[in-house]
Design an enzyme around this catalytic site. Sequence first.
Site, PDB file in Angstrom:
ATOM      1  N   LYS A 170       0.857  -1.193   0.000  1.00 17.91           N
ATOM      2  CA  LYS A 170       0.000   0.000   0.000  1.00 17.91           C
ATOM      3  C   LYS A 170       0.890   1.240   0.000  1.00 17.91           C
ATOM      4  O   LYS A 170       1.556   1.541   0.986  1.00 17.91           O
ATOM      5  CB  LYS A 170      -0.901   0.051   1.231  1.00 17.91           C
ATOM      6  CG  LYS A 170      -1.934   1.166   1.100  1.00 17.91           C
ATOM      7  CD  LYS A 170      -2.521   1.614   2.414  1.00 17.91           C
ATOM      8  CE  LYS A 170      -1.835   2.797   3.023  1.00 17.91           C
ATOM      9  NZ  LYS A 170      -1.829   4.029   2.235  1.00 17.91           N
ATOM     10  N   GLY A 201      -4.834   3.198  -1.453  1.00 22.65           N
ATOM     11  CA  GLY A 201      -5.974   3.588  -0.615  1.00 22.65           C
ATOM     12  C   GLY A 201      -5.515   4.253   0.661  1.00 22.65           C
ATOM     13  O   GLY A 201      -4.319   4.527   0.843  1.00 22.65           O
ATOM     14  N   GLY A 203      -4.864   4.861   4.764  1.00 27.95           N
ATOM     15  CA  GLY A 203      -4.314   4.084   5.877  1.00 27.95           C
ATOM     16  C   GLY A 203      -5.399   3.469   6.733  1.00 27.95           C
ATOM     17  O   GLY A 203      -5.324   2.292   7.107  1.00 27.95           O
ATOM     18  N   VAL A 206      -7.382   0.624   3.869  1.00 32.08           N
ATOM     19  CA  VAL A 206      -6.512  -0.414   3.294  1.00 32.08           C
ATOM     20  C   VAL A 206      -5.420  -0.811   4.290  1.00 32.08           C
ATOM     21  O   VAL A 206      -5.161  -2.006   4.515  1.00 32.08           O
ATOM     22  CB  VAL A 206      -5.912   0.078   1.959  1.00 32.08           C
ATOM     23  CG1 VAL A 206      -4.854  -0.882   1.456  1.00 32.08           C
ATOM     24  CG2 VAL A 206      -7.022   0.243   0.924  1.00 32.08           C
ATOM     25  N   GLY A 207      -4.776   0.181   4.912  1.00 35.17           N
ATOM     26  CA  GLY A 207      -3.695  -0.106   5.864  1.00 35.17           C
ATOM     27  C   GLY A 207      -4.201  -0.938   7.028  1.00 35.17           C
ATOM     28  O   GLY A 207      -3.615  -1.962   7.395  1.00 35.17           O
ATOM     29  N   GLU A 245       9.807   1.586  10.734  1.00 35.23           N
ATOM     30  CA  GLU A 245      10.829   2.620  10.542  1.00 35.23           C
ATOM     31  C   GLU A 245      10.099   3.931  10.747  1.00 35.23           C
ATOM     32  O   GLU A 245       9.290   4.335   9.913  1.00 35.23           O
ATOM     33  CB  GLU A 245      11.431   2.487   9.139  1.00 35.23           C
ATOM     34  CG  GLU A 245      12.797   3.103   9.032  1.00 35.23           C
ATOM     35  CD  GLU A 245      12.716   4.574   8.728  1.00 35.23           C
ATOM     36  OE1 GLU A 245      12.812   5.369   9.681  1.00 35.23           O
ATOM     37  OE2 GLU A 245      12.547   4.925   7.564  1.00 35.23           O
ATOM     38  N   CYS A 279      13.829  11.109   7.139  1.00 36.27           N
ATOM     39  CA  CYS A 279      13.710  10.658   8.531  1.00 36.27           C
ATOM     40  C   CYS A 279      15.063  10.645   9.230  1.00 36.27           C
ATOM     41  O   CYS A 279      15.131  10.772  10.447  1.00 36.27           O
ATOM     42  CB  CYS A 279      13.027   9.307   8.601  1.00 36.27           C
ATOM     43  SG  CYS A 279      13.611   8.160   7.389  1.00 36.27           S
ATOM     44  N   GLU A 377       9.716  15.786  15.730  1.00 40.32           N
ATOM     45  CA  GLU A 377      10.100  15.733  14.313  1.00 40.32           C
ATOM     46  C   GLU A 377       9.270  16.762  13.542  1.00 40.32           C
ATOM     47  O   GLU A 377       8.046  16.659  13.488  1.00 40.32           O
ATOM     48  CB  GLU A 377       9.841  14.320  13.770  1.00 40.32           C
ATOM     49  CG  GLU A 377      10.384  14.128  12.367  1.00 40.32           C
ATOM     50  CD  GLU A 377      10.194  12.701  11.867  1.00 40.32           C
ATOM     51  OE1 GLU A 377       9.063  12.172  11.959  1.00 40.32           O
ATOM     52  OE2 GLU A 377      11.169  12.109  11.378  1.00 40.32           O
TER      53      GLU A 377
HETATM   54  P1  NAD Z   1       1.599   8.479   8.210  1.00 42.35           P
HETATM   55  O1  NAD Z   1       2.419   7.745   9.170  1.00 42.35           O
HETATM   56  O2  NAD Z   1       0.283   8.993   8.666  1.00 42.35           O
HETATM   57  O3  NAD Z   1       1.321   7.565   6.920  1.00 42.35           O
HETATM   58  C1  NAD Z   1       2.294   6.665   6.398  1.00 42.35           C
HETATM   59  C2  NAD Z   1       1.557   5.487   5.775  1.00 42.35           C
HETATM   60  O4  NAD Z   1       0.791   4.830   6.782  1.00 42.35           O
HETATM   61  C3  NAD Z   1       0.571   5.904   4.702  1.00 42.35           C
HETATM   62  O5  NAD Z   1       0.586   4.934   3.678  1.00 42.35           O
HETATM   63  C4  NAD Z   1      -0.755   5.897   5.427  1.00 42.35           C
HETATM   64  O6  NAD Z   1      -1.845   5.681   4.574  1.00 42.35           O
HETATM   65  C5  NAD Z   1      -0.563   4.743   6.381  1.00 42.35           C
HETATM   66  N1  NAD Z   1      -1.366   4.798   7.600  1.00 42.35           N
HETATM   67  C6  NAD Z   1      -1.690   5.893   8.330  1.00 42.35           C
HETATM   68  N2  NAD Z   1      -2.427   5.542   9.385  1.00 42.35           N
HETATM   69  C7  NAD Z   1      -2.578   4.188   9.341  1.00 42.35           C
HETATM   70  C8  NAD Z   1      -3.260   3.243  10.159  1.00 42.35           C
HETATM   71  N3  NAD Z   1      -3.921   3.611  11.240  1.00 42.35           N
HETATM   72  N4  NAD Z   1      -3.207   1.939   9.805  1.00 42.35           N
HETATM   73  C9  NAD Z   1      -2.537   1.543   8.712  1.00 42.35           C
HETATM   74  N5  NAD Z   1      -1.899   2.400   7.885  1.00 42.35           N
HETATM   75  C10 NAD Z   1      -1.903   3.713   8.203  1.00 42.35           C
HETATM   76  O7  NAD Z   1       2.478   9.596   7.641  1.00 42.35           O
HETATM   77  P2  NAD Z   1       2.020  10.832   6.791  1.00 42.35           P
HETATM   78  O8  NAD Z   1       0.608  11.264   7.021  1.00 42.35           O
HETATM   79  O9  NAD Z   1       2.362  10.510   5.417  1.00 42.35           O
HETATM   80  O10 NAD Z   1       2.941  11.913   7.466  1.00 42.35           O
HETATM   81  C11 NAD Z   1       2.683  12.324   8.799  1.00 42.35           C
HETATM   82  C12 NAD Z   1       3.971  12.584   9.539  1.00 42.35           C
HETATM   83  O11 NAD Z   1       4.740  11.374   9.598  1.00 42.35           O
HETATM   84  C13 NAD Z   1       4.897  13.547   8.853  1.00 42.35           C
HETATM   85  O12 NAD Z   1       4.589  14.852   9.178  1.00 42.35           O
HETATM   86  C14 NAD Z   1       6.238  13.132   9.360  1.00 42.35           C
HETATM   87  O13 NAD Z   1       6.555  13.764  10.563  1.00 42.35           O
HETATM   88  C15 NAD Z   1       6.106  11.677   9.606  1.00 42.35           C
HETATM   89  N6  NAD Z   1       6.751  10.874   8.564  1.00 42.35           N
HETATM   90  C16 NAD Z   1       7.862  10.201   8.918  1.00 42.35           C
HETATM   91  C17 NAD Z   1       8.491   9.428   7.966  1.00 42.35           C
HETATM   92  C18 NAD Z   1       9.709   8.656   8.289  1.00 42.35           C
HETATM   93  O14 NAD Z   1      10.316   8.084   7.407  1.00 42.35           O
HETATM   94  N7  NAD Z   1      10.093   8.584   9.521  1.00 42.35           N
HETATM   95  C19 NAD Z   1       8.006   9.360   6.674  1.00 42.35           C
HETATM   96  C20 NAD Z   1       6.861  10.060   6.352  1.00 42.35           C
HETATM   97  C21 NAD Z   1       6.229  10.800   7.322  1.00 42.35           C
END
Ligand code: NAD
Length: 475
Positions: A170, A201, A203, A206-207, A245, A279, A377
């Site tokens: 995903k 899709g 999170g 689909v997640g 990660e 990150c 962060e």
């Molecule tokens: P997020 O963690 O919300 O989403 C990352 C992935 O997880 C996406 O594919 C999302 O659809 C999925 N996801 C979200 N909630 C989920 C759930 N409850 N169950 C299953 N899947 C789920 O990250 P984001 O919205 O893209 O960014 C938010 C913050 O995350 C950023 O502001 C940043 O600080 C941080 N971030 C960190 C990294 C890293 O590599 N450490 C990468 C991207 C974002």
Amino acid sequence: MDNYNKLFIDGRWQQPAGADHLEVINPATETCIARVPKGSAEDVDRAVRAARSAFEDWSSKSSDDRRAILLRIADLMEARKADLTAAVSASMGCPQHIATWLQVDGPIEAMRLFAEHTGITEQINEAGHSLVWREAVGVCAFINPWNYPLHQFVGKVGAALAAGCTMVVKPSEQTPLQDFLMAEIMLEAGLPNGVFNLVSGRGAEVGQALCEHPQVDMVSFTGSTRAGVEIAKAAAPTVKRVTQELGGKSPYIITADADLAAAVRYGVDDVMINSGQTCTALTRMLVPVERTDEVAELIRARVEEISVGAGEDAFMGPVSSLRQWQQVQDYIGIGLEEGATLLCGGPGKPDGHTTGYYVQPTVFTDVRNDMRIAREEIFGPVLCVIPYSDLDEAVAIANDSPYGLSSGVHAATEQDALAIARRIRAGLCFVNGGEFNYRAPFGGYKQSGNGREFSAHGVEEFTEIKSVQLGKPAE
Ligand code: NAD
């Protein structure tokens, strides 16, 4: 690309169960560049079943067969490098010339390197009267973010293919396009049906469905700590293996006798590249108190050289979304309220950028490690400079963080730097300008996650260990 409106399941492009779509926005232009399916739990179930059916055959293929497929995938990525670069660049707003080396070249190399590790399931060790070997863990679910979308894809998919796993991927809602190209590449490479499946899709739908599905054996996630915790909870009732990660707030210790010009340039560029959405970014620069003025001058000079935009001369594109832009603005406001000194940049868009989610490269000095801008962060082009009085204090500040993903040291000699690296609680350390290396494991300590990606260690994550106790030979 004709297939953005379908999902890749069981070796072919299939209609999603529902009719809803997600819009992909180019953050440099704020325009919609594509629409992809907003998949559902029904789509997840179909994809997981396909991956389950394919598992026995794929996991029992010889290491040579899996190696050949991985090399073919890497060759096809090379052949379609321009398409992959355009997809990543357009959905992230990352200037094309930067996206090529930062977002695409490395992942192609990494995919090729995974071909070196397919033999992992054929190694047999003896332990007394037992044999010990590794087997593929099973069906994997991969949930990825938007900041290095191809890198994160390859770190999971390449390793899992090498180990003999099957998978459902995903991508992030914001950057799904390169995953659709990769599905085409998997098909062309001759990967057996069902080994690789793609369901785009949200999170929460689909997640979540992937994490809860009883036929999924392992979830590998990259993204925010918030989502990482929710994913681990959703996966717990079915006792899945979960690797994470997550975020970072990584320290960078510059010693008093270091080459300041080289150290500062490296540190500024490390934070500003990819608009601060890395990150591992070394966002806490720890500087000897007696050299803070010199450091500030060097930072100011480097930041003035950084061009912001989408063109061939730009070093820094926009951040990935309006939401991300607002988050970074909020943190800049918090830094000002907390009493940090604004050295460069600040609130609002850079001059000349009314369209696009552009942020000014921003540096705060006189930052204390208990300020929110030093603990949380920000995920934007914001650098915090923290003074220290001696090396013990520098190490204490470096380790005083809930995170432990990355770190950096710049000292007069490599030997001095290595001695400091030993004392830092983080999964990575960049010493005297060291560069990222796909042959080395990648992952964090503390709340930066669990598990490692890339290298042999990254492939091991996708295996189970079997002990076989032998009977006594007949007399
Ligand atoms: P997020 O963690 O919300 O989403 C990352 C992935 O997880 C996406 O594919 C999302 O659809 C999925 N996801 C979200 N909630 C989920 C759930 N409850 N169950 C299953 N899947 C789920 O990250 P984001 O919205 O893209 O960014 C938010 C913050 O995350 C950023 O502001 C940043 O600080 C941080 N971030 C960190 C990294 C890293 O590599 N450490 C990468 C991207 C974002």
